[in-house]
Design a protein around this motif. Structure first.
Motif, mmCIF file in Angstrom:
data_model
loop_
_atom_site.group_PDB
_atom_site.id
_atom_site.type_symbol
_atom_site.label_atom_id
_atom_site.label_comp_id
_atom_site.label_asym_id
_atom_site.label_seq_id
_atom_site.Cartn_x
_atom_site.Cartn_y
_atom_site.Cartn_z
ATOM 1 N N ARG A 1 -35.809 -18.725 -1.680
ATOM 2 C CA ARG A 1 -34.476 -18.307 -2.138
ATOM 3 C C ARG A 1 -34.547 -17.594 -3.477
ATOM 4 O O ARG A 1 -33.952 -16.520 -3.663
ATOM 5 N N TYR B 1 -34.663 -12.821 6.943
ATOM 6 C CA TYR B 1 -35.040 -12.887 5.525
ATOM 7 C C TYR B 1 -35.407 -11.501 5.001
ATOM 8 O O TYR B 1 -34.993 -11.113 3.897
ATOM 9 N N PRO C 1 -28.689 -14.367 5.857
ATOM 10 C CA PRO C 1 -28.848 -15.738 5.372
ATOM 11 C C PRO C 1 -29.410 -16.741 6.376
ATOM 12 O O PRO C 1 -29.720 -17.867 5.995
ATOM 13 N N SER C 2 -29.533 -16.392 7.638
ATOM 14 C CA SER C 2 -29.917 -17.372 8.654
ATOM 15 C C SER C 2 -31.444 -17.474 8.762
ATOM 16 O O SER C 2 -32.077 -16.873 9.631
ATOM 17 N N MET D 1 -29.806 -20.994 2.172
ATOM 18 C CA MET D 1 -28.624 -20.149 2.037
ATOM 19 C C MET D 1 -27.365 -20.837 2.579
ATOM 20 O O MET D 1 -26.256 -20.415 2.269
ATOM 21 N N ARG D 2 -27.536 -21.888 3.341
ATOM 22 C CA ARG D 2 -26.417 -22.731 3.767
ATOM 23 C C ARG D 2 -26.193 -23.878 2.795
ATOM 24 O O ARG D 2 -25.159 -24.541 2.862
#
Length: 274
Positions: free
Chosen positions: A33, A104, A109-110, A132-133
């Motif tokens: 991240r 990515y 974001p998944s 990201m969640r």
């Protein structure tokens, strides 16, 4: 780890493995991240020119394997980016340092870090970290599934015609063509189909009630190990072709009552072969 351990000993051993997995997944998730370079590019390709590896996949796997190696040097390793060690303890770690690499790469974001621990060939601990969640999914064999510390809640089984179904596609053209034909036939029979781009997230989403079901052909052990355990511990069924475990031929996850008709439809459609 002893195969003859008492239930209390096993609980303690599972807790130790879970702690290692959680710590490694969170460290790798933070690296991915916070350390993603603005000019991130493809470092290598695998099954085809669109099946990519980035420098961050490699860095995250090294972080995870180094961490596990320090704490549990006798354990085996199987990682997507090449980590492989037989081990002598009966425990093997199955690692996908970055599930959803194409997401990515594009800044979607998944994506997730997926870490599972096998004990004598059976997955006993699974962690999926989705930075990201802001969510951590964890499961222990016989101990349930948690999302950020709260119990996971799958949806009741709907009729197949009202099911929201997740799936994914391979990166080789011949397989994609076969998978597209399955989707073409299945789509009119369900509520809708989603393609998120991370098998680990799709599997935990079944356990969390964000998808009614999920299926895919072509998954590797590191793609499904942690998410499969999570879905099962959240109360879903998982498997492959009728009577078989989830595997590279086919992985299916859904609650009882939906799992069976979906599996039968996929069998009839030949979703297990290209």
């Amino acid at each position: 780890m002893s195969t003859h351990a008492s239930p209390s000993d096993r609980t303690a051993q599972y807790a130790e493995l879970l702690g290692v997995a959680l710590d490694a997944a969170r460290r790798a998730g933070a690296l991915l991240r916070d350390g993603r370079p603005a000019d991130l590019g493809v470092a290598a390709t695998k099954s085809s020119q669109v099946d990519v590896v980035t420098e961050m996949d490699i860095a995250a796997e090294k972080l995870i394997t180094d961490h596990i190696g320090r704490l549990r040097p006798d354990d085996g390793l199987l990682g997507e980016e090449g980590a492989s060690r037989a081990g002598t303890s009966g425990v093997r770690w199955v690692i996908d340092p970055l599930d959803g690499t194409v997401n990515y790469l594009y800044g979607l974001p998944s994506w997730a870090v997926s870490i599972a621990a096998e004990w004598d060939g059976e997955v006993v601990v699974g962690v999926v970290e989705a930075p990201m969640r802001g969510e951590t999914y964890q499961a222990v064999l016989g101990g349930g599934a948690l999302v950020n510390g709260a119990p996971a809640r799958r949806r009741p089984a709907p009729e197949l015609s009202h099911a929201l179904v997740g799936t994914g596609f391979g990166y080789v053209a011949q397989r994609r063509a076969a998978q597209a034909e399955v989707v073409r036939t299945l789509l009119p029979q369900v509520r809708d189909i989603r393609r998120g781009g991370s098998a680990a997230i799709d599997l935990v989403d079944v356990g969390c009630g964000r998808l009614d079901a999920y299926y895919e052909r072509g998954l590797n052990p590191w793609d499904l190990a942690a998410g499969d355990l999570f879905a099962r511990e959240a109360g879903a069924l998982t498997g492959g072709r009728p009577g078989e475990r989830a595997s590279g031929d086919l992985t299916v996850a859904a609650p009882t009552g939906l799992f069976e008709p979906l599996q039968q439809h996929l069998e009839a459609l030949g979703a297990w072969h290209d």
